[in-house]
Design an enzyme around this catalytic site. Structure first.
Site, PDB file in Angstrom:
ATOM      1  N   SER A  38     -36.261 -40.515-109.446  1.00 53.29           N
ATOM      2  CA  SER A  38     -35.093 -40.748-110.307  1.00 53.29           C
ATOM      3  C   SER A  38     -33.810 -40.252-109.639  1.00 53.29           C
ATOM      4  CB  SER A  38     -35.338 -39.986-111.621  1.00 53.29           C
ATOM      5  OG  SER A  38     -34.195 -39.919-112.417  1.00 53.29           O
ATOM      6  N   TYR A 179     -29.445 -21.780-115.604  1.00 53.19           N
ATOM      7  CA  TYR A 179     -29.503 -22.869-114.614  1.00 53.19           C
ATOM      8  C   TYR A 179     -28.841 -22.453-113.304  1.00 53.19           C
ATOM      9  CZ  TYR A 179     -28.250 -27.329-112.363  1.00 53.19           C
ATOM     10  OH  TYR A 179     -28.070 -28.348-111.454  1.00 53.19           O
TER      11      TYR A 179
HETATM   12  N1  LIG Z   1     -26.565 -35.044-111.712  1.00 60.35           N
HETATM   13  C1  LIG Z   1     -25.700 -34.079-111.455  1.00 60.35           C
HETATM   14  O1  LIG Z   1     -24.532 -34.099-111.885  1.00 60.35           O
HETATM   15  C2  LIG Z   1     -26.121 -32.925-110.590  1.00 60.35           C
HETATM   16  C3  LIG Z   1     -25.131 -32.046-110.113  1.00 60.35           C
HETATM   17  C4  LIG Z   1     -25.512 -30.959-109.326  1.00 60.35           C
HETATM   18  C5  LIG Z   1     -26.841 -30.777-109.003  1.00 60.35           C
HETATM   19  N2  LIG Z   1     -27.779 -31.643-109.486  1.00 60.35           N
HETATM   20  C6  LIG Z   1     -29.168 -31.416-109.100  1.00 60.35           C
HETATM   21  O2  LIG Z   1     -29.626 -32.593-108.480  1.00 60.35           O
HETATM   22  C7  LIG Z   1     -31.047 -32.677-108.604  1.00 60.35           C
HETATM   23  C8  LIG Z   1     -31.444 -34.081-109.052  1.00 60.35           C
HETATM   24  O3  LIG Z   1     -30.898 -34.295-110.335  1.00 60.35           O
HETATM   25  P1  LIG Z   1     -30.597 -35.747-110.920  1.00 60.35           P
HETATM   26  O4  LIG Z   1     -29.249 -35.675-111.532  1.00 60.35           O
HETATM   27  O5  LIG Z   1     -30.894 -36.796-109.922  1.00 60.35           O
HETATM   28  O6  LIG Z   1     -31.627 -35.768-112.141  1.00 60.35           O
HETATM   29  P2  LIG Z   1     -32.824 -36.749-112.562  1.00 60.35           P
HETATM   30  O7  LIG Z   1     -32.426 -38.163-112.372  1.00 60.35           O
HETATM   31  O8  LIG Z   1     -33.217 -36.276-113.908  1.00 60.35           O
HETATM   32  O9  LIG Z   1     -33.969 -36.399-111.508  1.00 60.35           O
HETATM   33  C9  LIG Z   1     -34.678 -35.201-111.561  1.00 60.35           C
HETATM   34  C10 LIG Z   1     -35.876 -35.365-110.651  1.00 60.35           C
HETATM   35  O10 LIG Z   1     -36.595 -34.122-110.631  1.00 60.35           O
HETATM   36  C11 LIG Z   1     -37.969 -34.415-110.808  1.00 60.35           C
HETATM   37  N3  LIG Z   1     -38.653 -33.310-111.462  1.00 60.35           N
HETATM   38  C12 LIG Z   1     -38.274 -32.647-112.581  1.00 60.35           C
HETATM   39  N4  LIG Z   1     -39.198 -31.742-112.930  1.00 60.35           N
HETATM   40  C13 LIG Z   1     -40.181 -31.833-112.002  1.00 60.35           C
HETATM   41  C14 LIG Z   1     -41.431 -31.174-111.817  1.00 60.35           C
HETATM   42  N5  LIG Z   1     -41.848 -30.225-112.671  1.00 60.35           N
HETATM   43  N6  LIG Z   1     -42.189 -31.503-110.762  1.00 60.35           N
HETATM   44  C15 LIG Z   1     -41.782 -32.468-109.892  1.00 60.35           C
HETATM   45  N7  LIG Z   1     -40.622 -33.128-110.010  1.00 60.35           N
HETATM   46  C16 LIG Z   1     -39.841 -32.819-111.062  1.00 60.35           C
HETATM   47  C17 LIG Z   1     -37.999 -35.651-111.699  1.00 60.35           C
HETATM   48  O11 LIG Z   1     -39.208 -36.382-111.492  1.00 60.35           O
HETATM   49  P3  LIG Z   1     -40.429 -36.485-112.544  1.00 60.35           P
HETATM   50  O12 LIG Z   1     -39.843 -36.442-113.912  1.00 60.35           O
HETATM   51  O13 LIG Z   1     -41.064 -37.787-112.187  1.00 60.35           O
HETATM   52  O14 LIG Z   1     -41.294 -35.314-112.221  1.00 60.35           O
HETATM   53  C18 LIG Z   1     -36.827 -36.438-111.137  1.00 60.35           C
HETATM   54  O15 LIG Z   1     -37.244 -37.237-110.054  1.00 60.35           O
HETATM   55  C19 LIG Z   1     -31.447 -31.568-109.571  1.00 60.35           C
HETATM   56  O16 LIG Z   1     -31.942 -30.470-108.834  1.00 60.35           O
HETATM   57  C20 LIG Z   1     -30.129 -31.196-110.249  1.00 60.35           C
HETATM   58  O17 LIG Z   1     -30.129 -29.877-110.702  1.00 60.35           O
HETATM   59  C21 LIG Z   1     -27.455 -32.710-110.270  1.00 60.35           C
END
Ligand SMILES: NC(=O)c1ccc[n+]([C@@H]2O[C@H](COP(=O)([O-])OP(=O)(O)OC[C@H]3O[C@@H](n4cnc5c(N)ncnc54)[C@H](OP(=O)(O)O)[C@@H]3O)[C@@H](O)[C@H]2O)c1
Length: 308
Positions: A38, A179
């Site tokens: 994702s 977080y």
């Molecule tokens: N979006 C933002 O604005 C933003 C900003 C700063 C940092 N981030 C960081 O960027 C990263 C990706 O976030 P995103 O925005 O792309 O969110 P996302 O679309 O919700 O993706 C999160 C990913 O983490 C995986 N995940 C969650 N729990 C897991 C587990 N227990 N085991 C294995 N995989 C797990 C999910 O896969 P499954 O559900 O298939 O396991 C999914 O692929 C995160 O670390 C987030 O903190 C995001």
């Protein structure tokens, strides 16, 4: 000693590659991307595969990972699916064992899987599990995985780890204490680890990412109108971090906050305390009566400007 001039070397190498049409240093390498089902992780997996690397896709949802693999293979790339719950330390150990048996070593690791929670302390007093689960996925999981893969990286005298952390580490935004603390722990762990493995040519990048429009942020209506990156734009920056191996990738806004926090800490506290009072918890964060895992508490820190 090459690492001491890593920045200028990487910039020069990028120019030479572009001019001469040479392949990315990722081509032919093995790159593991966690959270590849994702958002940022999925886009990163696709972008990494386009450089000619073999991508190891890790997340819990196997069907979504298979879709990413199919997309990569349709485009002529190479990918493998490794379903794993990265909060399960034994499962991570099994993942490491399987991957090392198949590939000998992972050359590049992107610790991207994560979870964000925005909820004020007064709503967290009775929710210690918020602190435990952010630490589990944002700190303990990636550290266990990194520790599992590190010996083989050191033995082959090459490895690079990119951590997708948050600009909140520099801003220290209210309502994100569990977080941001979990991401800061990974950021600090990696910076110190980088010093211990310096002479083995193994390096770490902490990417302090700002708002990216992904499934994680989508449920928060207020963020939809805000400027932020697309997952593809974020992925482009992750690929650059993999290729160039900088210590950190920051935003200008967060750098300014970091200076503000250092130079005038009380004034910074006052300013963010006023902001904290002015903006309340979301409806989801207030739904404390709901079972923990059904509460869709979204989110990242709203971006005043996209300068990542
Ligand atoms: N979006 C933002 O604005 C933003 C900003 C700063 C940092 N981030 C960081 O960027 C990263 C990706 O976030 P995103 O925005 O792309 O969110 P996302 O679309 O919700 O993706 C999160 C990913 O983490 C995986 N995940 C969650 N729990 C897991 C587990 N227990 N085991 C294995 N995989 C797990 C999910 O896969 P499954 O559900 O298939 O396991 C999914 O692929 C995160 O670390 C987030 O903190 C995001």
């Amino acid at each position: 000693m090459k690492l001491l001039v890593q920045g200028p070397r990487a910039a020069a190498a990028r120019v030479v590659r572009r001019v001469a049409g040479l392949p990315s240093p990722l081509a032919g390498r093995t790159v593991m991307v966690t959270g590849a089902s994702s958002g940022i992780g999925r886009a990163t997996a696709l972008a990494v595969a386009a450089t000619g690397a073999r991508v190891l896709l890790v997340a819990r949802r196997q069907a979504e990972l298979e879709e990413v693999r199919a997309q990569i293979e349709d485009a002529g790339g190479a990918a493998e699916v490794y379903p794993c719950d990265l909060t399960d330390l034994d499962a991570i150990d099994r993942l490491v064992k399987d991957v090392l048996a198949a590939h000998g070593a992972v050359d590049y690791l992107v610790n991207n899987a994560g979870r964000s929670i925005r909820r004020s302390l007064e709503l967290t007093y009775d929710r210690f599990h918020d602190i435990e689960r952010t630490m589990a996925i944002n700190y303990l999981g990636p550290v266990r995985l990194t520790m599992g893969l590190l010996p083989a990286m050191r033995a082959q005298r090459f490895g690079h780890v990119v951590n997708i952390v948050t600009w909140g580490i520099q801003i220290k935004a209210p309502k994100f204490a569990p977080y941001i603390a979990s991401k800061a722990a990974l950021d600090t762990f990696s910076r110190i680890a980088g010093r211990e493995v310096f002479f083995d040519n193994v390096t770490f990048t902490n990417m302090r990412v700002s708002l990216v429009h992904t499934p994680m942020t989508a449920p928060t209506e207020a963020y939809r109108a805000m400027r932020g990156l697309t997952p593809e734009q974020a992925a482009e920056r992750v690929v650059r971090a993999l290729e160039d191996r900088p210590l950190t990738v920051n935003t200008r806004v967060a750098d300014l906050y970091e200076v503000f926090n250092l130079v005038a800490p009380r004034l910074a506290d006052f300013t963010l305390a006023v902001a904290h009072r002015a903006v309340g918890d979301s409806a989801a964060a207030r739904a404390v009566a709901s079972p923990p895992d059904e509460v869709a508490e979204v989110v990242e820190i709203p971006a005043p400007e996209d300068d990542a």
